[in-house]
Design a protein around this motif. Structure first.
Motif, mmCIF file in Angstrom:
data_model
loop_
_atom_site.group_PDB
_atom_site.id
_atom_site.type_symbol
_atom_site.label_atom_id
_atom_site.label_comp_id
_atom_site.label_asym_id
_atom_site.label_seq_id
_atom_site.Cartn_x
_atom_site.Cartn_y
_atom_site.Cartn_z
ATOM 1 N N ARG A 1 -8.024 1.712 20.640
ATOM 2 C CA ARG A 1 -8.132 1.711 22.102
ATOM 3 C C ARG A 1 -6.810 2.063 22.759
ATOM 4 O O ARG A 1 -6.777 2.746 23.789
ATOM 5 N N VAL A 2 -5.702 1.596 22.178
ATOM 6 C CA VAL A 2 -4.390 1.817 22.792
ATOM 7 C C VAL A 2 -3.842 3.204 22.495
ATOM 8 O O VAL A 2 -3.225 3.835 23.359
ATOM 9 N N THR A 3 -4.074 3.720 21.281
ATOM 10 C CA THR A 3 -3.456 4.983 20.867
ATOM 11 C C THR A 3 -4.423 6.164 20.823
ATOM 12 O O THR A 3 -3.984 7.317 20.776
ATOM 13 N N THR B 1 6.853 4.047 20.508
ATOM 14 C CA THR B 1 6.488 2.991 21.435
ATOM 15 C C THR B 1 7.148 3.153 22.802
ATOM 16 O O THR B 1 8.233 3.713 22.928
ATOM 17 N N ASP C 1 4.938 0.028 27.760
ATOM 18 C CA ASP C 1 3.548 -0.314 28.057
ATOM 19 C C ASP C 1 2.743 -0.705 26.818
ATOM 20 O O ASP C 1 1.658 -1.281 26.943
ATOM 21 N N HIS C 2 3.256 -0.388 25.645
ATOM 22 C CA HIS C 2 2.454 -0.585 24.447
ATOM 23 C C HIS C 2 2.138 -2.056 24.166
ATOM 24 O O HIS C 2 0.996 -2.394 23.825
ATOM 25 N N ALA D 1 -0.447 -3.663 26.603
ATOM 26 C CA ALA D 1 -1.741 -2.996 26.413
ATOM 27 C C ALA D 1 -2.370 -3.433 25.093
ATOM 28 O O ALA D 1 -3.583 -3.688 25.026
ATOM 29 N N PHE D 2 -1.554 -3.534 24.051
ATOM 30 C CA PHE D 2 -2.082 -3.912 22.740
ATOM 31 C C PHE D 2 -2.534 -5.377 22.756
ATOM 32 O O PHE D 2 -3.585 -5.716 22.199
ATOM 33 N N ALA E 1 -5.830 -5.575 24.518
ATOM 34 C CA ALA E 1 -6.904 -5.014 23.683
ATOM 35 C C ALA E 1 -7.221 -5.927 22.505
ATOM 36 O O ALA E 1 -8.389 -6.102 22.124
#
Length: 237
Positions: free
Chosen positions: A33-35, A65, A68-69, A72-73, A76
């Motif tokens: 979903r994140v990447t 990275t 925001d990663h 967001a991770f 998720a």
């Protein structure tokens, strides 16, 4: 009631429960979903905080990275775990003796139990609730991954929070940590609290002793030994 003067902090994964399959599935979904890419390699998880696992997993999969990663991770991963609530009871398990040890310590006068874990709070609480361990734990007082503090700092934070909630001061030596990895032993040493290391994860009893654990147990199946060791360490430290 006697004053609350003993704090027992439990690590969650590989100490109380094993939910490895659900964790891997949730990480795979969160990563996708994140990447926008499939997860090829998950970083090692034992003894680590969620943020360490996330950043190393991104690096292992050649993701550069950004700021925001991590948020967001985490978001998720929280949603992916929640969607797998039912899987926790199907594919997860409580480690032998965990129910009995937590229950026995809950009957020990002057004792509060909570958690100190590298997992994010919603996921840690979900594991413990779905697998029936939450009832005797003050989860509000726990120390959880927050992207900022080390486990040693989280231990001190949990001790302070528990003291505020229960109207007492839990001393460094009256706070006993139960966990399964040399990194956890190191965190306890930094926080100057005794630790009972359990050879229920990836580390051997010899490795846990070498790391400096105050006591080492093979597992939690001897309830009397667990209770006795907690009492002895809290009183002798």
């Amino acid at each position: 009631m006697p004053p609350m003067n003993r704090l027992v902090l439990w690590n969650v994964d590989h100490t109380l429960v094993d939910v490895g399959r659900v964790t891997r599935d949730a990480y795979a979904e969160a990563f996708r979903r994140v990447t926008g890419r499939p997860l090829v390699r998950l970083a090692p998880t034992p003894g680590r905080t969620e943020s360490e696992i996330i950043f190393e997993t991104l690096a292992f999969n050649d993701i550069v990275t950004t700021d925001d990663h991590l948020p967001a991770f985490v978001a998720a991963l929280t949603e992916a775990f929640a969607a797998r609530r039912a899987d926790l009871t199907v594919h997860g398990r409580v480690l032998p003796g965990a129910h009995e040890a937590v229950s026995a310590l809950s009957r020990l006068p002057g004792t509060v139990q909570s958690v100190l874990t590298g997992a994010i709070r919603p996921n840690a609480e979900l594991k413990l609730t779905e697998l029936g361990l939450a009832g005797n734990l003050d989860l509000v007082a726990g120390g959880y991954e927050n992207g900022v503090y080390s486990k040693a700092a989280l231990l001190e934070l949990a001790r302070t929070r528990a003291g505020e909630r229960h109207g007492t001061a839990f001393g460094e030596k009256g706070t006993v940590y139960l966990a399964d990895h040399p990194r956890d032993v190191q965190a306890a040493r930094i926080a100057r609290s005794p630790i009972i290391a359990l050879a229920t994860g990836s580390a051997t009893a010899a490795e846990l002793r070498a790391a400096g654990a105050d006591a080492v147990l093979s597992d939690l199946t001897d309830t009397d030994a667990v209770v006795r060791t907690v009492v002895e360490l809290a009183e002798s430290s």
